[in-house]
Design an enzyme around this catalytic site. Structure first.
Site, mmCIF file in Angstrom:
data_model
loop_
_atom_site.group_PDB
_atom_site.id
_atom_site.type_symbol
_atom_site.label_atom_id
_atom_site.label_comp_id
_atom_site.label_asym_id
_atom_site.label_seq_id
_atom_site.Cartn_x
_atom_site.Cartn_y
_atom_site.Cartn_z
ATOM 1 N NE ARG A 60 -3.683 1.697 2.609
ATOM 2 C CZ ARG A 60 -5.186 2.440 1.918
ATOM 3 N NH1 ARG A 60 -5.126 1.380 1.077
ATOM 4 N NH2 ARG A 60 -5.631 2.915 2.859
ATOM 5 C CB THR A 89 -10.983 -0.085 -4.645
ATOM 6 O OG1 THR A 89 -10.746 1.149 -3.359
ATOM 7 C CG2 THR A 89 -10.088 -1.426 -3.792
ATOM 8 C CB THR A 109 -7.234 1.028 -4.276
ATOM 9 O OG1 THR A 109 -8.044 2.207 -4.467
ATOM 10 C CG2 THR A 109 -5.973 1.954 -2.860
ATOM 11 C CG ASN A 164 -8.654 6.828 -1.530
ATOM 12 O OD1 ASN A 164 -9.641 5.745 -1.132
ATOM 13 N ND2 ASN A 164 -8.564 7.887 -1.345
ATOM 14 C CG ASP A 208 -8.065 5.394 2.398
ATOM 15 O OD1 ASP A 208 -9.468 6.292 2.439
ATOM 16 O OD2 ASP A 208 -7.718 4.593 1.575
ATOM 17 C CB SER A 235 -6.284 -0.042 3.782
ATOM 18 O OG SER A 235 -7.116 -0.638 2.670
ATOM 19 N N GLY A 269 -14.742 -0.603 -2.478
ATOM 20 C CA GLY A 269 -16.068 -0.163 -2.466
ATOM 21 C C GLY A 269 -15.370 0.797 -0.854
ATOM 22 N N GLY A 270 -14.785 0.918 -0.964
ATOM 23 C CA GLY A 270 -14.111 2.155 0.570
ATOM 24 C C GLY A 270 -14.697 1.162 1.585
HETATM 25 N N1 GLY Z 1 -8.722 3.644 -0.204
HETATM 26 C C1 GLY Z 1 -9.966 2.655 0.307
HETATM 27 C C2 GLY Z 1 -8.954 1.339 0.973
HETATM 28 O O1 GLY Z 1 -7.720 1.473 1.265
HETATM 29 O O2 GLY Z 1 -9.635 1.045 1.681
#
Ligand code: GLY
Length: 582
Positions: A117, A394, A412, A414, A436, A465, A486-487
């Site tokens: 990440r 994502t 992702t 984001n 985030d 995340s 989907g966040g």
């Molecule tokens: N950017 C969305 C996540 O990592 O949850």
């Protein structure tokens, strides 16, 4: 085999009492297919005996398939899918992004959890998005250079390939490079994302020249999106591997842009980027072994916490879409998200109480706080920005093979189109992963999620995340590999798909296509996908005190299951994902 035929056979098999080798089918619950999933799309489902793939794009699935046909292994297929997704879904992922990769290796019976990440640049400050009046300047963590965290995708994929790949690295990028070079027709979700972000894209000449027409309007559905600069960038990575991105002309162009725009990323950030190999989280649900992503993902912790809270309720006895089942699951999500806001962050910077959060006694104590017939209100209700609830940023893919290996990876940049800026001359859309982090404790991010001190901005830190790639093992073999974009909704969608498959015993397609619900504590709303449960059950939920919103939950699950001698792949019919198998 076609989806309808397959599902019909599954029901018949279940009804006559035959048991699949791996999964008992003693209860068949009645699914309610979500409106968004009721459109019949082609190739969302595939069944085969050698391997199966589900990705969120047609070209990406084909790229993975191509690696298998060239004699490559599951990792080659996963790397090819990842780079192709970066071309096919520039709104969701990209080579300036990052991700998590879960790999169950049959040979060693070990599950690897690889974290590539994005990280905070070394010059960040905790209050960098707060102005002198103590007001959080939300657009600065979402748009433009300050929103960009140090990219990890290329480092991660390269390192994974070095360790486990079999074909030359260069070959795994070739389908992506060709797709960028030759283009593909813009599809509805991409067009929607370009429209949504057009105002930001317009401010950046490099982004405009790729994603907008001459009149600065976003490309419509059907326009052939050619990304020549991105193809050239992929060529550099083909030739130089990790260094093709973190050194040389791409790095130089990124640093120049950062300097020009008063950004923070410099060469030291790129040189110091490290992939982190983490211990996966492990839990059990009804005897199935669940391996999932540890912090800095909150996803794995809360998927396990959710399942732990509900395990003894045996929800199947209440029925799948009854008010009681939805209430118990919704209340468990509410608790999980309240804990997320308080405790979760990067374990390299703060002590995250993971062991306690996923322990059974803690789950039991949390379960005791849930009454059977009353919804609880969050103390401070802050509404999220509902406009963003439909975004599909994502991406996720899952693969399994007949060697007994499984991959689940979520990647992702984001938000839709990341920070809305492109590194000049490279075609690379920059991420906006800085959003985030918790810019201000108690204030919501773009997903309406509240964060706590452990997720504050710090140099070198990984933003929290919700990405939840998960692999479930049964009889010492992978049974299910899944995940979703989907966040924050990822947590609810992954957890519910597991519940649908293992608790309610729905077939895989219905486990994914059924209506979903989401509660993230704040905003204090129980979101249920249309058409929702029956009117009677809906009324019961409202009478319990829930504010129910019948609206899209906004995530798409990609999964592969082992069912007897078959691998069964399903790409969420809500989006353009496809599956393939042999
Ligand atoms: N950017 C969305 C996540 O990592 O949850």
């Amino acid at each position: 085999m076609k989806k309808t035929t397959y599902t019909f056979l599954f029901f018949i098999t279940a009804l006559i009492g035959c048991k699949s080798e791996t999964l008992e089918t003693h209860i068949i619950s009645t699914p309610i297919i979500a409106k968004a999933a009721s459109v019949q799309r082609i190739n969302t489902e595939a069944v085969g005996q050698k391997f199966a793939i589900a990705t969120q794009g047609d070209h990406s699935t084909k790229a993975a398939l191509q690696m298998f046909s060239m004699g490559g292994n599951i990792i080659d297929a996963a790397i090819a899918a990842s780079f192709t997704l970066a071309v096919e879904r520039p709104q969701s992922t990209g080579i300036s992004g990052g991700g998590f990769f879960l790999f169950y290796e049959a040979k060693t019976k070990k599950t690897y959890a690889i974290d590539f990440r994005e990280r905070g640049p070394h010059l960040v400050k905790e209050n960098m998005f707060i102005d002198k009046n103590d007001v959080y300047q939300k657009s600065r963590s979402k748009n433009g250079i300050l929103a960009v965290a140090v990219p990890g995708l290329v480092a991660g994929l390269f390192e994974i390939h070095q360790k486990f790949g079999s074909l030359p690295f260069e070959k795994t990028l070739e389908p992506a490079r060709q797709l960028a070079e030759n283009g593909f027709p813009v599809y509805p979700n991409l067009s929607e994302a370009l429209l949504d972000r057009a105002d930001i894209l317009r401010q950046d000449p490099s982004a405009s020249s790729i994603f907008l027409a001459k009149d600065l309007k976003p490309w419509p559905v059907g326009h052939i999106l050619v990304q020549k600069d991105l193809a050239a960038s992929l060529r550099k990575i083909q030739r130089k591997g990790r260094d093709g991105f973190y050194k040389g002309s791409i790095a130089k162009a990124l640093i120049q842009l950062s300097k020009k725009e008063n950004g923070l990323i410099d060469q030291m950030d790129l040189d110091n980027y490290h992939v982190r190999w983490r211990e996966p989280l492990h839990g059990q649900f009804h005897g199935y072994e669940i391996f999932t992503m540890p912090p800095p993902s909150s996803g794995g912790v809360h998927v396990l916490q959710f399942l732990n809270i509900l395990e003894k309720d045996n929800l199947a006895k209440h029925g799948i879409f009854t008010a009681k089942s939805i209430h118990l699951a919704g209340a468990a999500l509410q608790e999980a998200f309240a804990d997320r806001a308080q405790f979760l962050g990067d374990p390299d910077f703060s002590k995250i109480p993971v062991k306690a959060l996923i322990s059974l006694p803690y789950a039991e104590s949390r379960r005791r706080e849930i009454s059977l017939d009353r919804a609880r209100k969050a103390n401070e209700v802050k509404m999220g920005n509902l406009q963003h609830y439909e975004s599909s940023d994502t991406t996720h893919f899952s693969i399994m093979d007949d060697q007994g290996n499984a991959v689940a990876s979520t990647q992702t940049i984001n938000g839709w189109m990341g920070a809305g800026i492109v590194i000049p001359g490279t075609g690379i859309v920059l991420n906006n992963e800085m959003d985030d982090f918790t810019a201000q404790v108690g204030t919501a991010n773009m997903f309406g999620a509240i964060g706590g001190k452990p997720n504050s901005i710090e140099p070198g830190k990984t933003p929290l995340s919700s990405m939840s790639p998960t692999i479930i093992i049964h009889d010492q073999k992978p049974l299910l590999s899944l995940g979703a974009p989907g966040g924050t909704r990822i947590i609810s969608c992954v957890a519910q798909t597991i519940l649908n498959y293992l608790e309610y015993k729905l077939p895989l397609y219905e486990s994914i296509a059924s209506i979903r619900y989401h509660h993230q504590w704040q905003p204090d709303i129980l979101q249920i996908e249309m058409p929702g449960p029956t009117k009677i059950e809906l009324k019961k939920l409202q009478d319990m005190g829930y504010e129910v919103s019948l609206s899209p939950v906004g995530c798409n699950v990609m999964a592969v299951a082992r069912e007897g001698n078959n691998f069964h792949a399903v790409a969420d019919p809500r989006d353009i994902g496809t599956s393939a198998s042999e």
